[in-house]
Structures are given as structure tokens and as C-alpha cells.
Design an enzyme around this catalytic site. Structure first.
Site, short mmCIF file in Angstrom:
data_model
loop_
_atom_site.label_atom_id
_atom_site.label_comp_id
_atom_site.label_asym_id
_atom_site.label_seq_id
_atom_site.Cartn_x
_atom_site.Cartn_y
_atom_site.Cartn_z
N HIS A 183 0.83 -1.22 0.00
CA HIS A 183 0.00 0.00 0.00
C HIS A 183 0.87 1.27 0.00
O HIS A 183 0.41 2.30 0.46
CB HIS A 183 -0.95 0.03 1.21
CG HIS A 183 -1.66 -1.26 1.45
ND1 HIS A 183 -2.90 -1.54 0.91
CD2 HIS A 183 -1.29 -2.35 2.16
CE1 HIS A 183 -3.27 -2.76 1.30
NE2 HIS A 183 -2.31 -3.28 2.05
N LYS A 216 15.30 22.10 -11.20
CA LYS A 216 14.69 20.82 -11.54
C LYS A 216 15.60 19.87 -12.31
O LYS A 216 16.33 20.26 -13.20
CB LYS A 216 13.42 21.04 -12.38
CG LYS A 216 12.27 21.64 -11.64
CD LYS A 216 11.74 20.77 -10.51
CE LYS A 216 10.97 19.58 -10.98
NZ LYS A 216 9.69 19.95 -11.58
N GLU A 229 9.42 8.36 -16.89
CA GLU A 229 8.06 8.89 -17.11
C GLU A 229 7.57 8.51 -18.51
O GLU A 229 6.43 8.09 -18.70
CB GLU A 229 8.05 10.41 -16.94
CG GLU A 229 8.21 10.86 -15.52
CD GLU A 229 8.30 12.39 -15.43
OE1 GLU A 229 7.26 13.03 -15.43
OE2 GLU A 229 9.42 12.91 -15.38
N SER A 246 13.98 21.93 -16.33
CA SER A 246 12.76 22.70 -16.54
C SER A 246 13.14 24.04 -17.16
O SER A 246 14.19 24.60 -16.84
CB SER A 246 12.06 22.92 -15.20
OG SER A 246 11.26 24.08 -15.24
#
Ligand code: ARG
Length: 479
Positions: free
Chosen positions: A166, A293, A300, A287
Site C-alpha cells: 500500500h 529541476k 516517465e 525545466s
């Protein structure tokens, strides 16, 4: 000898004899599949050569015509590979582009090639041949990724991290063990590709349009020439079956789901909140507005690709489900789905295989996270059970201990003796003091357990298996 005359008048198409006016211009482009199927040129040529050899062997085609066809096809192969060949939309697909060029080059002999054949058996033969080699390439990629994971698993056989259920801290595990979980998944993925390839490896040539042909063909011969295991046994099935594409897409979709889960973990692990890993700069981007970043774009994208790969599986299932036997034009869509899925899956496997060797692991952060969140609670319950406490009572006692620790903001192993005694007389302070993430993982020392010893054992077994696979793929085996 019967001769199939290819129309060059009327609509200007190879099938144009019964047509009076040309195809609508937009329809011509809409109908064409050349953009998608041109990549099967080598398989189309190999299939045509095998077919022509068989026709000659059976006395359906003269030796002279056969030689012209073989020479012409070889020249066309050269033209395509050197980039000289002009594929035309008006000629619809790879089959008619090549056949038409052949006829331009060698005349009537080229027009005889399509005797006892249809594009319906031709296209599925080409596709099987092409997918056979793509499936083998996928196996090589999977095997490489497994080897990369094994190296990491060996290095991190004793690196402790939290195991989750979980996404809540559950029990400590070793990173090596976690990585080996993916080695197992990729092995099953490879097995699915092997299995699909084996079922797909039957030769449809000779099924012609749907019912077979009136010529005395030798299907065994074409099947053998093209390296198939056998000719297909039913012509209607052979030209209309696309389950080999469904199976490959299912294998690809499942594999992409495995990669997607792995991606999700890498993305979480690289966040400031986890801080478990850092992915190499070469596989991340920044970024345009936030200078700090460093984004894990590769995992992804790999996670995102699973969407379209699963989409490919759904597309082929949906396309075929309502089709009456035998061939229907809808089936032309099959290649778009499977080529896109395999291209993308292969790229994903490559990215992972190239990226993971340079992944930085923050062992301290993993250890710190594994040591918090009461990850040793199950082991405390097990210690109580060993002292004769029934498991359900042990569960309750440890639950109360955890509640106490949360209130006091301490870890289980630092509980004072008084607190242990107050919770339950059977809870000895020595039991809590003995708790450590190292002992927790070392204790899970059985087949499939997370103990460093077991991880190294599994790594050894896998290294042997992979070495054997590599030998097999290079054609040299010990047995
Ligand atoms: N381009 C077609 C395909 O991919 C080849 C077979 C066409 N057959 C036909 N009868 N129109 O399916």
C-alpha cells in the site's frame, strides 16, 4: 502453364482490369499501406523468391523466368537498401510496389510471379517473417536488461531499503531482492514472446486468396525455404488469423506494464521525499522555468508508452472481433498497431538497459527509511511467537507497542523496559533490543526470501541461465 495477366490499362492498377475509372485521389492515399508496410520489403522479397523457386520446381514457371525473377528481386533489394527505390502510394502496398518494379525490370516473367498466390497469403507470410525477427530482437533486449539488473542486484545484495505494501512501510528488504523481482518478470515476458513466436511460425503461402489454388504447389517446400516449422493447415484460417499479432501485442503490453511499474518506482525513488536514487544526467531533463529541476523524463516516458502499447492490443482485438472469414481490409490496420508497439517497447527496454548501470543509489537514505516506520514490527511478533505466545496475541502486543512508540516518538528497539512490562509481561526488553533491519532481512533466508545470502544465490543461478541463453542465441550450445 497458366498466366496471370496484370492489368496496366484502365485504372493503371495491378488489379485494374474490371475498373473503368481511376481511384479517387484521396481514397488512393487512404487505402495505401505503403507507409507502414514498406519496412517488410526484405521479407516480401524472401517470400517471393521462395514462391518462385517452388513454382519452378513444380513446373509452373520456367527456369528462365525463375532466374529473371531472382535476379530482378535481388536488384530491387539493392535499390531499396541504397535508398534509390521510389515507393508509390498509387501502388498501395509493399507487395505491389515490388511486383510492379519487377515487371518494369524483367517484363512478362515478373507478371508470372503472382501465379498461385494472393496478397492475402503474401501479407500474412511477410508479417510473420518480419515479426519473427522482431520478436528475437526483443528477446535480446530483455536478456540484456536482465544482465544489467543482475549486476546491480549483486552489488546491492545487502543494501537495505523499505519494502512497501500500500506504499506504506511494511518490512525491510534488500535492493538486490527488489531488482531480482524484475528479472523474474522479464523472464516471463521473454517466455511469452518465445511462445507466441513458436505458434506464429507456420507458413500461410499457398492459401492464396482464401481457398487455396488450382495449381499443383508444394507448400512444404516454401515453408522450409522460409524457415517455418510447417505449412498452415487451413487456408481460410491462414489468411484471416491475426491471433499471432494479438499474442505478440499481449506479450508487449504485459512487458510494458512491468516496465511502467518499475518506472513509477524510479520516479518515486528519485523524488526529494524518498531520495533513494539519482538517475544519470544523460537520462534526465531540466525545466525551462525552474532552475533547480532535474526530471526523470525517461522513466516517465516509459510509463507513458505503456498506454499506447496496451492501446495496440485493444486495437487489434477490437478490429478483428467482428470480422467474418476470411480476409477483410480492416486487417491492414494490424501492422500499424503491432509495429508501433514493438518499436516503442524495444526503445523502452533499450533506455532502461542503458540508464540503469549509471543509477546512483543512496544507501544511507534507503537504510534510514527502512529503519523507520516500524518496519521491524512483524519480527517482534515473530520473536514473541518463538517465546510461546500465540501469533494473534503477539500481533496485539506489538500493535500496542507501536501505538506507545508513536505517542512517545521513539522506535521499537528503544522502548524502555518499564513500557514493555506495562504492555505485556511476555514482552521482554531483550526482544526489542534485538530488532534491527539487518537481522530482519538476514532472517528471511529461504528460497525466494530477501536475505543477502539468498539474493547472491539467485544472482548466481540467473548468471548461469543468462550465459546459457547467450550461448543459444549465438548458436553455440553445450548440450
Ligand atoms: N495491404 C494489404 C494489407 O496489409 C495487403 C493485402 C491486401 N489484400 C486485398 N485483398 N486487398 O492487408
Amino acid at each position: 502453364m497458366s498466366e496471370e495477366v496484370l492489368a496496366e490499362e484502365g485504372s493503371g492498377k495491378l488489379w485494374g482490369g474490371r475498373f473503368e475509372s481511376p481511384t479517387n485521389e484521396f481514397v488512393e492515399a487512404f487505402n495505401a499501406s505503403i507507409d507502414v508496410d514498406a519496412r517488410m520489403y526484405a521479407e516480401d522479397i524472401a517470400g517471393s523468391k521462395a514462391h518462385a523457386k517452388m513454382l519452378c520446381e513444380q513446373g509452373i514457371l520456367s527456369h528462365e523466368d525463375l532466374n529473371a525473377i531472382l535476379r530482378g528481386l535481388d536488384e530491387i533489394l539493392g535499390e531499396i537498401e541504397s535508398g534509390e527505390f521510389k515507393f508509390s502510394i498509387a501502388l498501395e502496398d509493399v507487395h505491389m510496389n515490388i511486383e510492379s518494379r519487377l515487371t518494369t525490370k524483367i517484363g512478362d516473367a515478373g507478371k508470372r510471379l503472382h501465379t498461385a498466390r494472393s496478397r492475402n497469403d503474401q501479407v500474412t507470410t511477410d508479417t510473420r517473417l518480419y515479426l519473427r525477427h522482431r520478436s528475437d530482437a526483443m528477446l535480446a533486449r530483455l536478456c540484456h536488461l536482465q544482465a544489467v539488473l543482475l549486476t546491480l542486484a549483486e552489488q546491492h545484495a545487502a543494501t537495505i531499503m523499505p519494502g512497501f505494501t500500500h506504499l506504506q512501510t511494511a518490512q525491510p528488504v534488500t535492493l538486490g531482492h527488489h531488482l531480482l523481482a524484475y528479472v523474474e518478470m522479464f523472464e516471463r515476458d521473454a517466455a511469452r514472446f518465445i511462445d507466441a513466436r513458436q505458434r506464429m511460425n507456420q507458413c500461410p503461402l499457398g492459401s492464396a486468396a482464401l481457398a487455396g489454388t488450382t495449381f499443383a504447389i508444394d507448400r512444404q517446400m516454401t515453408s522450409e525455404l522460409l524457415g517455418f516449422d510447417a505449412p498452415t493447415a487451413n487456408s481460410l484460417d491462414a489468411v484471416s488469423d491475426r491471433d499471432y499479432i494479438m499474442e505478440l501485442l499481449a506479450a508487449a503490453a504485459i512487458c510494458s506494464v512491468h516496465l511502467s511499474r518499475f518506472s513509477e518506482e524510479l520516479i518515486l525513488w528519485m523524488s526529494a521525499q524518498f531520495g533513494f536514487i539519482d538517475l544519470p544526467d544523460a537520462f534526465c531533463t531540466g525545466s525551462s522555468i525552474m532552475p533547480q529541476k532535474k526530471n526523470p523524463d525517461m522513466p516517465e516516458l516509459v510509463r507513458g508508452k505503456s498506454g499506447r502499447i496496451i492501446g495496440g492490443l485493444v486495437a487489434i482485438l477490437t478490429t478483428v472481433k467482428g470480422l467474418p472469414l476470411a480476409y477483410n481490409k480492416d486487417m491492414q490496420e494490424d501492422k500499424t498497431a503491432v509495429f508501433d508497439a514493438l518499436d516503442n517497447l524495444e526503445a523502452c527496454l533499450r533506455v532502461f538497459g542503458d540508464m540503469l548501470p549509471d543509477m546512483q543509489v543512496n544507501k544511507a537514505a534507503m537504510h534510514q527509511a527502512a529503519s523507520s516506520g516500524f518496519s521491524t514490527a512483524t519480527d517482534l511478533a515473530d520473536a514473541l511467537v518463538r517465546a510461546g505466545v500465540p501469533f494473534r496475541d503477539a500481533h496485539e502486543i506489538v500493535g500496542k507497542s507501536v501505538a506507545y512508540c508513536i505517542r512517545e516518538q521513539i522506535e521499537l528497539h528503544s522502548m524502555p523496559e518499564s513500557a514493555c512490562a506495562a504492555i505485556d509481561a511476555r514482552l521482554a526488553v531483550a526482544m526489542v533490543r534485538a530488532l534491527s533491519v539487518e537481522t530482519c532481512v538476514a532472517a528471511r533466508d529461504h528460497i525466494g526470501g530477501t536475505a543477502p545470502k539468498q539474493v547472491l544465490l539467485q544472482v548466481g543461478l540467473w548468471q548461469q541461465r543468462l550465459a546459457k541463453k547467450e550461448l543459444q542465441s549465438s548458436g553455440v550450445t553445450d548440450d
